[in-house]
Design a protein around this motif. Structure first.
Motif, PDB file in Angstrom:
ATOM      1  N   ARG A 229      10.713   3.556   5.450  1.00  0.00           N
ATOM      2  CA  ARG A 229       9.964   2.670   5.783  1.00  0.00           C
ATOM      3  C   ARG A 229       9.096   2.106   4.758  1.00  0.00           C
ATOM      4  N   ASN A 230       8.464   3.064   3.970  1.00  0.00           N
ATOM      5  CA  ASN A 230       7.364   2.628   3.069  1.00  0.00           C
ATOM      6  C   ASN A 230       7.823   3.340   1.716  1.00  0.00           C
ATOM      7  N   VAL A 231       8.052   2.505   0.512  1.00  0.00           N
ATOM      8  CA  VAL A 231       8.414   2.785  -0.634  1.00  0.00           C
ATOM      9  C   VAL A 231       7.482   2.358  -1.773  1.00  0.00           C
ATOM     10  N   ILE A 232       7.381   3.131  -2.660  1.00  0.00           N
ATOM     11  CA  ILE A 232       6.522   3.099  -3.819  1.00  0.00           C
ATOM     12  C   ILE A 232       7.410   2.785  -4.915  1.00  0.00           C
ATOM     13  N   VAL A 233       7.308   1.703  -5.733  1.00  0.00           N
ATOM     14  CA  VAL A 233       8.047   1.354  -6.803  1.00  0.00           C
ATOM     15  C   VAL A 233       7.242   1.364  -7.972  1.00  0.00           C
ATOM     16  N   VAL A 234       7.554   2.326  -8.972  1.00  0.00           N
ATOM     17  CA  VAL A 234       6.752   2.506 -10.201  1.00  0.00           C
ATOM     18  C   VAL A 234       7.277   1.569 -11.434  1.00  0.00           C
ATOM     19  N   GLY A 235       6.503   0.652 -11.814  1.00  0.00           N
ATOM     20  CA  GLY A 235       7.052  -0.444 -12.861  1.00  0.00           C
ATOM     21  C   GLY A 235       6.846  -1.943 -12.674  1.00  0.00           C
ATOM     22  N   ALA A 236       6.749  -2.728 -13.503  1.00  0.00           N
ATOM     23  CA  ALA A 236       6.573  -3.888 -13.273  1.00  0.00           C
ATOM     24  C   ALA A 236       7.280  -4.863 -14.049  1.00  0.00           C
ATOM     25  N   GLY A 237       8.480  -4.360 -14.842  1.00  0.00           N
ATOM     26  CA  GLY A 237       9.477  -5.195 -15.399  1.00  0.00           C
ATOM     27  C   GLY A 237      10.648  -5.883 -14.496  1.00  0.00           C
ATOM     28  N   GLU A 238      11.450  -6.650 -15.129  1.00  0.00           N
ATOM     29  CA  GLU A 238      12.550  -7.232 -14.338  1.00  0.00           C
ATOM     30  C   GLU A 238      13.162  -6.309 -13.620  1.00  0.00           C
ATOM     31  N   THR A 239      13.528  -4.964 -14.023  1.00  0.00           N
ATOM     32  CA  THR A 239      14.354  -4.051 -13.452  1.00  0.00           C
ATOM     33  C   THR A 239      13.777  -3.643 -12.001  1.00  0.00           C
ATOM     34  N   ALA A 240      12.262  -3.318 -12.025  1.00  0.00           N
ATOM     35  CA  ALA A 240      11.503  -3.324 -10.834  1.00  0.00           C
ATOM     36  C   ALA A 240      11.397  -4.298 -10.036  1.00  0.00           C
ATOM     37  N   GLY A 241      11.213  -5.390 -10.535  1.00  0.00           N
ATOM     38  CA  GLY A 241      11.273  -6.567  -9.765  1.00  0.00           C
ATOM     39  C   GLY A 241      12.492  -7.046  -8.890  1.00  0.00           C
ATOM     40  N   THR A 242      13.509  -6.649  -9.565  1.00  0.00           N
ATOM     41  CA  THR A 242      14.887  -6.644  -8.448  1.00  0.00           C
ATOM     42  C   THR A 242      14.722  -5.615  -7.349  1.00  0.00           C
ATOM     43  N   ILE A 243      14.364  -4.452  -7.738  1.00  0.00           N
ATOM     44  CA  ILE A 243      14.214  -3.504  -6.980  1.00  0.00           C
ATOM     45  C   ILE A 243      13.364  -3.721  -5.697  1.00  0.00           C
ATOM     46  N   VAL A 244      12.368  -4.272  -6.021  1.00  0.00           N
ATOM     47  CA  VAL A 244      11.415  -4.796  -4.985  1.00  0.00           C
ATOM     48  C   VAL A 244      11.771  -5.818  -4.089  1.00  0.00           C
ATOM     49  N   ARG A 245      12.363  -6.752  -4.807  1.00  0.00           N
ATOM     50  CA  ARG A 245      12.996  -8.006  -3.964  1.00  0.00           C
ATOM     51  C   ARG A 245      14.301  -7.385  -3.043  1.00  0.00           C
ATOM     52  N   GLU A 246      14.865  -6.185  -3.436  1.00  0.00           N
ATOM     53  CA  GLU A 246      16.119  -5.909  -2.592  1.00  0.00           C
ATOM     54  C   GLU A 246      15.243  -5.102  -1.374  1.00  0.00           C
ATOM     55  N   LEU A 247      14.329  -4.369  -1.903  1.00  0.00           N
ATOM     56  CA  LEU A 247      13.597  -3.640  -0.617  1.00  0.00           C
ATOM     57  C   LEU A 247      12.876  -4.408   0.415  1.00  0.00           C
ATOM     58  N   ALA A 248      12.256  -5.277  -0.086  1.00  0.00           N
ATOM     59  CA  ALA A 248      11.097  -6.240   0.754  1.00  0.00           C
ATOM     60  C   ALA A 248      12.155  -7.101   1.639  1.00  0.00           C
ATOM     61  N   LEU A 249      13.152  -7.890   0.830  1.00  0.00           N
ATOM     62  CA  LEU A 249      13.619  -9.084   1.549  1.00  0.00           C
ATOM     63  C   LEU A 249      15.211  -8.354   2.065  1.00  0.00           C
ATOM     64  N   GLY A 250      15.949  -7.875   1.223  1.00  0.00           N
ATOM     65  CA  GLY A 250      17.198  -7.236   1.648  1.00  0.00           C
ATOM     66  C   GLY A 250      17.155  -6.142   2.605  1.00  0.00           C
ATOM     67  N   GLN A 251      16.056  -5.151   2.498  1.00  0.00           N
ATOM     68  CA  GLN A 251      16.185  -3.959   3.396  1.00  0.00           C
ATOM     69  C   GLN A 251      14.942  -4.142   4.248  1.00  0.00           C
ATOM     70  N   ASP A 252      13.960  -5.125   4.203  1.00  0.00           N
ATOM     71  CA  ASP A 252      12.831  -5.067   5.093  1.00  0.00           C
ATOM     72  C   ASP A 252      12.276  -3.849   5.103  1.00  0.00           C
ATOM     73  N   ARG A 253      11.786  -3.188   3.918  1.00  0.00           N
ATOM     74  CA  ARG A 253      10.771  -2.201   3.720  1.00  0.00           C
ATOM     75  C   ARG A 253       9.582  -2.574   3.348  1.00  0.00           C
ATOM     76  N   LYS A 254       8.521  -1.688   3.668  1.00  0.00           N
ATOM     77  CA  LYS A 254       7.143  -2.078   3.010  1.00  0.00           C
ATOM     78  C   LYS A 254       7.284  -1.268   1.604  1.00  0.00           C
ATOM     79  N   VAL A 255       6.603  -2.274   0.805  1.00  0.00           N
ATOM     80  CA  VAL A 255       6.787  -2.034  -0.775  1.00  0.00           C
ATOM     81  C   VAL A 255       5.398  -1.767  -1.244  1.00  0.00           C
ATOM     82  N   THR A 256       5.001  -0.772  -2.125  1.00  0.00           N
ATOM     83  CA  THR A 256       3.843  -0.924  -2.930  1.00  0.00           C
ATOM     84  C   THR A 256       4.199  -0.797  -4.376  1.00  0.00           C
ATOM     85  N   VAL A 257       3.891  -1.676  -5.343  1.00  0.00           N
ATOM     86  CA  VAL A 257       4.284  -1.670  -6.565  1.00  0.00           C
ATOM     87  C   VAL A 257       2.963  -0.922  -7.454  1.00  0.00           C
ATOM     88  N   VAL A 258       3.388  -0.027  -8.172  1.00  0.00           N
ATOM     89  CA  VAL A 258       2.431   0.665  -9.063  1.00  0.00           C
ATOM     90  C   VAL A 258       2.675  -0.021 -10.530  1.00  0.00           C
TER      91      VAL A 258
END
Length: 476
Positions: A229-258
């Motif tokens: 349910r809670n995911v930490i994503v490390v990174g702030a480039g476009e690769t990270a951005g698409t992963i964060v979008r998939e987690l938050a919108l596509g999978q409805d998970r809570k995401v913290t970006v470091v």
């Protein structure tokens, strides 16, 4: 699908009858957008009489694999971050091959337009529907379909297998390729390294609680466990951005970006920034500090404006400034240690995704002893990212090597910010192929020298008019 070739076994010592002797092709590691753009431009130039090499891609999987689900970089449903009109021919300025008033230059542009995104949609009967839907960004799968279509039309030759070694030999490059049966070899006049290489990151992935980019997209295709349910994503480039979008919108998970900086910055995007991506005229005249800042602000450690707009629709995303310096198992989850401002803190998550990207120098692990020695000599010392970036010449190759080694993914600092990505594939193919065309010279201020209104006959040879017939020589 693009044509593939069956290669001869790698020759024993003293018997160097490898494929590619004679009319040697330009070799590309990876059959993605850069290889396809080169193949398209090469086919067009040879059709109008320029003597440029055929393009042969060496690919471990299939054409446009990184844009397909299950290959480690996407689930295929993500939206393209670049405008689709910035396609294989963009920016369609063909004056590298002659004056703008030269009929041959116009013919090159006309033929290139036949490989455009719009031409693909017209061929598929989808153009009006796309316009009626207000020209939406294509999905990665739709973009892969476009790339495959263009590769087929251009006749891109693809050798299937893993590249195990790359060596300077006989004035060119020889690749050792493993297709799962026996090592084979292919020879070319030059070598271009495309794609991000193997996924990698700053944290050791365990395949369960700490994932790299490939591991994440594999899980996204297979399905996320309910307990994550809670995911930490490390990174702030476009690769990270698409992963964060998939987690938050596509999978409805809570995401913290470091991320290293204080917030999640969006890509600078206005006519002033975009101009350098489409046309890097004057780029080399900027100070190195300004070029570095421009790249940092517009391309590295930033989310695209499209991703930022999507994330504004959810409250599932937060961020923490700092760097992850370690992880350890903790109560069916992961404890993540973050350092920032001289202090350390620990966050707990169900899953950690390291999206900091790959190693831009991954190709150096393939180099044979002659190639490695030559690269050290050309760089004046050990191979570092900084030295390579400063060595890239107008053909996007490392200067002063015995045979061209084109590295567009490392060309931003020296030649322009659009070459590592999809922003100027047509210009990239001009820069690379001009290296092999007699009498053609291109950089960010000059064009090929021949009189307007005249066919560039001084650069044409009989082999250039019939270059497609040379594939038989490559397969000897």
């Amino acid at each position: 699908m693009s044509q593939s070739s069956t290669l001869s076994p790698a020759p024993a010592a003293g018997n160097r009858n490898t494929i590619g002797r004679g009319a040697a092709p330009l070799l590309v590691i990876g059959a993605g957008p850069k290889a396809i753009a080169l193949a398209v431009k090469s086919s067009v130039l040879r059709a109008v009489g320029f003597d440029v090499p055929e393009v042969v891609a060496v690919e471990r999987d299939c054409t446009a694999a990184n844009w397909l689900a299950g290959r480690g970089w996407t689930n295929g449903r993500q939206r393209l971050g670049t405008l689709p009109e910035k396609d294989l021919g963009f920016p369609y300025d063909c004056t590298a091959w002659g004056d703008a008033r030269d009929p041959v230059t116009g013919e090159i542009a006309r033929r290139m337009a036949g490989f455009s995104w719009a031409s693909h949609l017209l061929d598929r009967g989808l153009y009006a529907r796309w316009i009626d839907r207000s020209r939406p960004q294509p999905s990665h799968r739709e973009w892969a379909d476009y790339l495959e279509w263009a590769a087929d039309r251009a006749g891109l030759r693809t050798v299937i297998g893993d590249v195990r070694a790359a060596e300077l030999e006989d004035g060119g490059w020889t690749l050792t390729v493993d297709d799962g049966t026996a090592p084979r070899s292919v020879h070319g006049c030059g070598l271009l390294v495309s794609g991000p290489g193997p996924t990698a990151g700053a944290l050791p992935a365990d395949g369960t609680r700490v994932l790299d980019t490939a591991g994440f997209w594999k899980l996204a295709v297979e399905g996320f466990p309910d307990g994550v349910r809670n995911v930490i994503v490390v990174g702030a480039g476009e690769t990270a951005g698409t992963i964060v979008r998939e987690l938050a919108l596509g999978q409805d998970r809570k995401v913290t970006v470091v991320a290293p900086r204080a917030t999640l910055y969006s890509r600078g995007e206005s006519p002033f920034e975009n101009r350098y991506y489409s046309d890097p005229t004057g780029w080399a005249g900027l100070s190195e500090a300004d070029r570095q800042e421009f790249i940092r602000r517009t391309d590295r450690a930033v989310f695209s404006q499209e991703v930022q707009s999507d994330l504004a629709l959810t409250t599932n995303v937060s961020w923490e400034p700092g760097r992850v310096i370690g992880t350890q198992p903790a109560d069916d989850g992961v404890a993540v240690e973050i350092a920032y401002g001289g202090r350390h803190r620990v966050h707990r998550a169900d899953l950690v995704v390291d999206a900091t990207g790959g190693d831009p120098l991954w190709f150096t692990r393939l180099l044979g002893p002659r190639a490695e020695d030559a690269l050290w000599a050309a760089l004046g010392g050990a191979v570092t990212r900084e030295r390579v970036e400063r060595s890239i010449d107008p053909s996007l190759a490392v200067a002063d090597l015995p045979a061209p080694l084109h590295l567009p993914n490392l060309a931003a600092l020296a030649q322009g910010p659009g070459f590592p990505n999809l922003s100027s594939l047509g210009l990239l193919s001009d820069r690379v192929l001009a290296r092999y065309a007699p009498g053609v010279h291109t950089d960010d201020t000059t064009v090929a020298e021949h009189r307007p209104g005249t066919r560039p006959a001084e650069r044409v040879t009989a082999s250039g008019l019939n270059h497609m017939d040379n594939w038989g020589a490559i397969q000897r």
